[in-house]
Structures are given as structure tokens and as C-alpha cells.
Design a protein around this motif. Structure first.
Motif, PDB file in Angstrom:
ATOM      1  N   GLN A 166     -13.278   3.716  -3.894  1.00 32.40           N
ATOM      2  CA  GLN A 166     -12.250   2.771  -4.315  1.00 32.40           C
ATOM      3  C   GLN A 166     -12.418   2.482  -5.807  1.00 32.40           C
ATOM      4  OE1 GLN A 166     -12.266  -1.374  -3.118  1.00 32.40           O
ATOM      5  NE2 GLN A 166     -10.044  -1.400  -2.990  1.00 32.40           N
ATOM      6  N   THR A 168       0.857  -1.184   0.000  1.00 31.06           N
ATOM      7  CA  THR A 168       0.000   0.000   0.000  1.00 31.06           C
ATOM      8  C   THR A 168       0.895   1.237   0.000  1.00 31.06           C
ATOM      9  OG1 THR A 168      -1.645  -1.212   1.284  1.00 31.06           O
ATOM     10  CG2 THR A 168      -1.903   1.184   1.163  1.00 31.06           C
ATOM     11  N   GLN A 187      -7.602   4.141  -3.580  1.00 35.98           N
ATOM     12  CA  GLN A 187      -8.626   4.606  -2.637  1.00 35.98           C
ATOM     13  C   GLN A 187      -8.463   6.106  -2.486  1.00 35.98           C
ATOM     14  OE1 GLN A 187     -10.539   2.220  -0.590  1.00 35.98           O
ATOM     15  NE2 GLN A 187     -11.797   3.880   0.205  1.00 35.98           N
ATOM     16  N   ARG A 212      -3.033   0.421  -3.813  1.00 33.09           N
ATOM     17  CA  ARG A 212      -2.797  -0.954  -3.343  1.00 33.09           C
ATOM     18  C   ARG A 212      -2.384  -1.801  -4.537  1.00 33.09           C
ATOM     19  NH1 ARG A 212      -5.297  -4.798   0.652  1.00 33.09           N
ATOM     20  NH2 ARG A 212      -5.584  -6.788  -0.424  1.00 33.09           N
ATOM     21  N   SER A 227      -5.336  -1.118  -7.241  1.00 36.16           N
ATOM     22  CA  SER A 227      -6.525  -0.294  -6.988  1.00 36.16           C
ATOM     23  C   SER A 227      -6.112   0.986  -6.279  1.00 36.16           C
ATOM     24  CB  SER A 227      -7.554  -1.063  -6.149  1.00 36.16           C
ATOM     25  OG  SER A 227      -6.994  -1.418  -4.902  1.00 36.16           O
TER      26      SER A 227
END
Length: 789
Positions: free
Chosen positions: A72, A36, A67, A126, A65
């Protein structure tokens, strides 16, 4: 004096990456890694943050991905050029977008673009990948989190334009790293070791099959994070069947079950104790400027180059009489000790050792392709199988070209590769060994080079395993599609992995069987593994992704072999990558925030996130890397380097005033003369080894007496009357090794076996008497049998 708040790079610009959190989950010998990356824009204008960073070359990147606040966005894999266009279009229209792609030149480098991060906003990225853990010579499983990205040397005329990278010395990396690992296995976990400071291992159950461990706070980014995981029982053959994805079509790779078979062939001891008495041993040693870096071995205070010299000394003493050898070294140019491989004798060994003593890290950049081409162009010597040993810090930009060349010549040699120092390219080192049918080793931190290289020499001296085949016995309603390339090499105790897709329905209790057949030293052998076809519970899609990645890498190589002329291969890779969710060199992850109705105003400011550049050298000397030189002394601070990631045939040095100085490669020696450090006293073990003759014996002379810590008179006086001086000298050397250097047995065992063979071949008289007298003289109590006599 004005001071800005927040994280700054050396240009006094704010760095939007604040921290990296890494969670590792290890199940037996497979790892899932979730990273992350936390970004925050503390500037008053919108930013684009670009981060070029290393990942393991054999990792399968399977999730990406972002956020932003409560939103998200999960990225999709698309054909690379389409993904880039979609990213650019999103930024042009004021949208947020995120792009993750693999470098065209090397599969262990990725670039991450975080686009349109408005003032004051935060984003968490991520990314997830899965990877197999390599088995080490001591049965440990090695996981490496690359934290160091050294600039890579791109030779003139190489393909590919390269990637932009920003590097700073490790002490100036402006973001933090936290790292935690959870390990689980059917077998108890005995220990976890690391080259970095760890908090104590915490067991989660009484049978010690689950444990967690964390990196201690304050990691300095001066090294890759390496974990070595040890289980209590030796590795056993296993097969894991993983159920297909419910949403995927039956008959497709992701819709069908996939099996991962791990085989550990055990060879008969009688065959393993016989060592090859022939072979052509070719050594290719990196002498680029970056090999002058000091190792982390504080006891020795040596550079990687001096460690390579010591290793070559050991190797040259271990060869069997009658074999052939040559030593090449390379940087921007290459050199060889002999015009062609020569027969091993006292004369050729001495000539080679003189040249090895003079080797310095003074040949400029890291151009490995040309010497490899020269080696492969040399005629083969009948009945002398070629074994190639490559030592490099792996700072090359044309990784795929090098691996393709090794594969093209794989039928005529075996390639053993050694990645030296922090930031060595895992894609290059593992790729050369894999395609060359050899074995890869990484030498980092406080590792000594010698024991690892001697382990690989043992593999090279093993009889070659031939006629390898794998057959499957499955219920008639189940068919198998093997995803892995054929197994071409087997080594004692080393794992071979096979991935296969299983199509068709079977009963709950159905079993399968896989049989590995091979021939070793003329003896046919086979290993069988029976396994249940019932899929494992809660296995996720790890095995599918690793199987897909194996197939993707094979297809990519096929596409390169045909230089894109073969129809449909690239399209097949793109389709497989998109279906499996595993990235490839032809695809990229793209995410666009379409929920954000606000258009981001104003021109984007680009911020390059620096990676750690490995610097280990005494203050006051020029630190050389493959494409960058930073001049350091105690009064001058090293500044950030920003170079073309693969600078073609050029060197650059950056002084504190920020003005780069460029010189053509041919001028590099003028600017970087080889530093000649004061020579420390020679290690007593190496002193003794250096005196051994090519035949395996030692001569009785004052130099031997000094190496044994005795006077020449004492040694002469203690010799049994009937013993020849060579027999007495050789037995004394063997007693000294067994009496005082058992902790380094891995390093001297082969040359001691050679000495024992010499004694046996000469049917030496009064050996027992010499052993007794030698023990008295040296103050030891070594048994005759321990010496192999």
C-alpha cells in the motif's frame, strides 16, 4: 468475426478500470465518501490509465492511496508542478506512480493518472473526501455523487488550457458502480429517497437513529446518484468541537480543536408573511443546445427548455406591481427582451410572455460570462434591490472566472442559481449562489423545475437580512480564529455554517457561546447557542478538514482577485493544503511505488477511461452537448467522443466512421437547427395561470371558462347578480386552484396570494356569495378563509 475479451471502449481498446465502489458515511449533515477504483491491465504491454471525473465542488479531498498486491502506498500532497514532475520522473525511470489533481478551471473536476501498470497486474486506488450536505426547501439533506461528466464549453479567450476528457453515452460505460450508505444522527431517520433504484432502508437500532441503504444492482450511469435524507425533527442549531491531531503542533490549525457551528435562524411569522413590493428581477436563461435534452419526467415528455418556458410564465405572474424586470437568454451569444429593466405592467408582462413562448435551445454553446458582465454594467434603479436568477445546465469551462465576477458584484445584488439536468457543475451553481448571497437549487431526474424556482422566489421576496454579526463568548484562556468568510445572507430555515479554530487550554466543564445578531425589516434579532468546549468522542478530523477547505477556497479566491500579485497567498495555500491533507488548486496528491525493484520495461500505452455523457433525447434527433454533438438514430450506434475537455469556442460532432467534423461556433445553427417537436396539449394549471392579469385578477371570458372545464354560458349564468365580472372570475380561479390543484400548491401559491390581495384591495362586495356559487358550479367545497379572503 473476432471478439476480444474483457472491457473495451468504442475504439476496441481494453479499458483498465473494472469497477468503482463507493461507501458513504453520513453523520448528521456531514458526509465522508470513500471511493475505491479497481484497475486491471489485461493487455500485453504496460499501461498508463487516465481518468477525468467529477466530484462535488465543495468536497474536501483528504486521502489518496494505491494498493498493488500486498503493497500500500499512501500519497502525499505537494505543490502541483512538483508533483507532476515527480510523476513524470517516476514513469521515465520505470517506476509505478499515481497522480491525483484538481482541474485549474473548476474545483469539481479531478484527473487521476495510474502510471506503469504492467501486463496482468491489478491496482486498487482509494480516494476519500468529506463534504457538507445542503439543506433543501423541504428540510431534506441532499447528497450527490456525480456520475455524469458532460463536456464543458470554454469560450474563446478564456484563461486556462483545459483537460482532456473521454466521454461515452451512459449505456456504454465499461465499468460497474456499487454504492452503499450508512446514516447516523442524534435524531431518528424518517426516510431516504433517491433518483436511482435503492434496496430498502435497513435500520440498525430500535430508535432508528442509524440506518444503511444500498444502490440497487445495475446502475446505468445515466444520472448522478442523488440521496435525500430526512430526519424526524426539524434541524436544530448545533456545535461540534473536534480535538486537534496529537502529532500536530499546538497553535496550528490541525493541532488545535476546531468547532463547527450550524445555525438555523427562525424569523417571526409576522415578518415572513410580508412580501417585498419592490425589486428588480433579472432572469438569465441558458439556451445552449444541451438544454434541448428531455427531462426524466415521463408523464410530461418535455425538454428542459420547455420546462424553463413554463417556469418563466409562473414567475411573470407572481411579480408585485411596481417592481422592475428583464429576461436575458444566452448560448454562444446573448439576447435580452428589453434594452433595460422595465416596470412590471400588463403591457410589459404580455410583451415578455410573447418572447418567452418563442424561446428555443438554439443559441449554441454555454457562454455565460458576457451576459453577466452586461447585466452588472446596467445602472441600478433606486429603491429596487436587484435579484438575479440564473438557469443553466452548468456546462461551462471557465467556472472560476464566472464565480469571481459574481463575487465582485455581490454588494449590489443577490444571485439565485439553478443547476439543470444531470452533470450540472456543482462548483458553478453553488459558487454563484454562495458568492452572490442567494440560494442554489439542483433540478434533476423527475424533478419539476417550477416548485424549486418558486421556493427561491419566496426567498427573494423575503425582506433582506442586514447588519449580520457573529460574536464569541469563551473562557479568557481560549481565543478564537474564525476560518469561514463572514455570513452575508440569512434565509428562513436555511443553515449557516461557521468553522473556527480554538486556541488555548480550558477545563473539562468549560462552555462557550456564539451569538448571531441581525436586523430583519427594521427589527433587531439575535440567536444564541451555548456549547461545551469538550471535544466530541471519536470525531476523527472531519471538521478540521472542512474548516481547512473553507479557508483554502477563500485564499484561492483572494489570490485570483489579485491575479497572483499579492505576496505569499499561493504559498500559504500550499502550506495549509499540505499540513491539513486537503487538496487545493495549487497542490496534487503524488504516490510513487519505491518498493518495487523491478523496472517496468517498454513504452507506456495511454488508455483514457471514459466517463458517462448524459444523453436523453428521442431517437433520430441530434443530441446536443456544450462541446460535442452525437448524431443518433436507431440504426447508427453512438461512438465514444474524445475531445479537449474545454474546447475553445468550437463544436464537434462524431459520426460512426470516427471522423470529427469541426465548424466555427457561428455556424452551429446551420448544423443544429432547433427541433420543433409536436406541442402536447397545455397543462390545465398553466392554461389557467396564463390567463391571469398582471394586477392579480382574472377576466370573465370564454378562455377562462374553458380552462375551468365549463361553458361560457354556465359561468355567466352562475354569477351572483351584484358581483363584478372580474371578482367572479378571480374567485372561480382561486376555487379551482384550491379544489383541484392542491398537489401543486408550491407552484401557484404566490400568484393566488396576489389574486387575494387584489380582491381585498378592491373591497369586493358579496365575496361569500361568489364563493358559495363558485363551489356549486365547480363541484368543490372550498372555504372562503382557505382562499385568503
Amino acid at each position: 468475426m473476432n471478439r476480444s475479451c474483457g472491457l473495451l471502449n468504442s475504439q476496441k481498446e481494453a479499458v483498465p478500470l473494472k469497477s468503482i465502489e463507493v461507501e458513504l458515511e453520513v453523520r448528521d449533515h456531514v458526509a465522508t465518501v470513500v471511493s475505491t477504483l479497481n484497475y486491471e491491465n489485461k493487455e500485453d504491454k504496460p499501461l498508463e490509465a487516465v481518468f477525468v471525473f467529477p466530484l462535488p465542488g465543495d468536497g474536501a479531498v483528504c486521502h489518496f492511496s494505491a494498493q498493488i498486491g500486498q503493497t500500500q502506498i499512501v500519497a502525499e500532497l505537494k505543490e502541483k508542478q512538483k508533483a507532476r514532475e515527480e510523476y513524470d520522473d517516476a514513469l521515465s525511470s520505470g517506476q509505478q506512480a499515481f497522480l491525483l489533481e484538481e482541474s485549474d478551471e473548476s474545483p469539481d473536476i479531478f484527473s487521476l493518472c495510474v502510471g506503469s501498470l504492467p501486463p496482468g497486474e491489478s491496482a486498487s486506488i482509494r480516494l476519500e473526501y468529506v463534504t457538507e450536505l445542503a439543506v433543501q426547501a423541504d428540510d431534506g439533506l441532499r447528497f450527490c455523487l456525480p456520475a455524469v461528466l458532460n463536456p464543458r464549453y470554454q469560450p474563446q479567450g478564456s484563461e486556462g488550457a483545459g483537460v482532456q476528457v473521454t466521454s461515452v453515452p451512459a449505456s456504454l460505460v465499461p465499468y460497474s458502480l456499487s454504492f452503499s450508505a450508512r446514516v447516523s444522527s442524534p435524531r431518528p431517520i424518517s426516510k431516504v429517497e433517491s433518483n436511482c433504484s435503492l434496496d430498502p432502508l435497513q435500520y440498525l437500532n430500535t430508535d432508528q437513529t442509524q440506518a444503511t441503504v444500498k444502490l440497487a444492482a445495475g446502475h446505468k450511469f445515466d444520472r448522478d446518484v442523488e440521496l435525500l435524507i430526512y430526519y424526524k425533527d426539524a434541524h436544530q442549531p448545533t456545535a461540534v468541537v473536534e480535538a486537534g491531531q496529537a502529532s500536530a503542533e499546538p497553535g496550528s490549525l490541525m493541532g488545535d480543536p476546531v468547532v463547527m457551528v450550524s445555525l438555523y435562524p427562525e424569523f417571526p411569522q409576522s415578518v415572513m408573511s410580508s412580501k417585498a413590493s419592490c425589486g428588480e428581477f433579472v432572469f438569465l436563461v441558458d439556451r445552449s443546445g444541451s438544454m434541448d435534452c428531455a427531462t426524466n419526467n415521463t408523464e410530461q415528455q418535455e425538454s428542459w427548455m420547455s420546462s424553463a418556458r413554463d417556469t418563466l410564465l409562473l414567475l411573470l405572474k407572481c411579480f408585485p406591481m411596481g417592481c422592475y424586470f428583464n429576461i436575458y437568454s444566452f448560448g454562444s451569444i446573448y439576447e435580452h427582451i428589453f434594452p433595460k429593466s422595465v416596470e412590471y405592467s400588463q403591457q410589459t408582462m404580455e410583451e415578455a410572455l410573447k418572447k418567452v413562448e418563442q424561446m428555443e435551445a438554439d443559441l449554441g454553446g454555454t457562454e455565460i460570462l458576457q451576459p453577466l458582465k452586461h447585466i452588472y454594467s446596467q445602472p441600478y434603479i433606486p429603491n429596487q434591490p436587484r435579484q438575479l436568477f440564473v438557469f443553466t445546465d452548468g456546462e461551462v469551462g471557465n467556472t472560476k472566472e464566472v464565480i469571481d465576477l459574481v463575487k465582485k458584484n455581490s454588494g449590489s445584488h443577490r444571485c439565485f442559481s439553478f443547476g439543470i439536468g444531470e452533470g450540472a457543475s456543482s462548483a458553478l451553481i453553488n459558487g454563484m449562489a454562495k458568492e452572490g448571497g442567494g440560494h442554489a437549487q439542483f433540478i434533476t431526474g423527475t424533478d419539476r423545475m417550477q416548485p424549486k424556482v418558486m421556493q427561491s422566489l419566496r426567498f427573494a421576496l423575503q425582506p433582506a437580512v442586514v447588519d449580520i454579526s457573529v460574536t464569541w463568548d469563551l473562557p479568557k484562556e481560549v481565543s478564537v480564529t474564525v476560518l469561514s468568510p463572514p455570513i452575508t445572507t440569512l434565509f428562513q430555515g436555511q443553515r449557516s455554517l461557521i468553522y473556527a479554530q480554538l486556541t488555548g487550554q480550558s477545563s473539562e466543564a468549560a462552555e462557550g457561546c456564539v451569538t448571531l445578531k441581525y436586523s430583519l425589516a427594521g427589527h433587531p434579532s439575535e440567536n444564541q447557542l451555548h456549547f461545551s468546549l469538550r471535544p466530541a468522542e471519536d470525531a476523527g478530523l472531519t471538521v478540521h478538514r472542512l474548516g481547512a477547505q473553507t479557508l483554502i477556497r477563500s485564499l484561492e479566491m483572494e489570490e485570483r482577485e489579485h491575479r497572483g500579485q499579492q505576496d505569499g497567498v499561493k504559498e500559504k495555500v500550499v502550506q495549509l493544503s499540505v499540513e491539513s491533507g486537503v487538496s487545493s488548486s495549487f497542490t496534487a496528491f503524488i504516490a510513487v511505488n519505491k518498493d518495487n525493484s523491478e523496472v517496468i520495461q517498454g513504452p507506456l500505452v495511454r488508455r483514457n477511461i471514459p466517463t458517462a455523457l448524459f444523453l436523453l433525447a428521442p431517437l433520430g434527433c441530434a443530441v446536443r452537448t456544450a462541446t460535442s454533438t452525437i448524431m443518433c438514430d436507431s440504426a447508427v450506434m453512438c461512438e465514444e467522443i474524445e475531445t479537449g475537455f474545454f474546447m475553445k469556442g468550437r463544436k464537434q460532432k462524431v459520426m460512426e466512421d470516427g471522423f470529427p467534423m469541426m465548424e466555427e461556433e457561428s455556424q452551429s445553427r446551420k448544423y443544429f437547427p432547433a427541433a420543433v417537436p409536436e406541442q402536447p396539449p397545455r397543462d390545465p394549471l398553466l392554461q389557467l395561470v396564463s390567463l391571469q392579469e398582471a394586477s392579480g385578477c382574472w377576466l370573465l371570458d370564454p378562455a377562462l371558462a374553458a380552462a375551468l372545464g365549463q361553458t361560457n354560458e354556465e359561468v355567466e349564468k352562475s354569477k351572483p347578480e351584484k358581483a363584478s365580472s372580474e371578482v367572479w372570475a378571480t374567485i372561480l380561479a382561486l376555487i379551482w386552484l384550491h379544489g383541484f390543484k392542491m398537489d401543486a400548491k408550491d407552484e401557484w401559491e404566490l400568484l393566488a396570494m396576489k389574486a387575494a390581495s387584489w380582491l381585498c384591495a378592491h373591497n369586493a362586495p358579496c365575496v361569500s356569495e361568489c364563493v358559495d356559487a363558485g363551489n356549486v358550479l365547480l363541484g368543490c367545497s372550498v372555504k372562503k378563509e382557505a382562499l385568503g379572503l
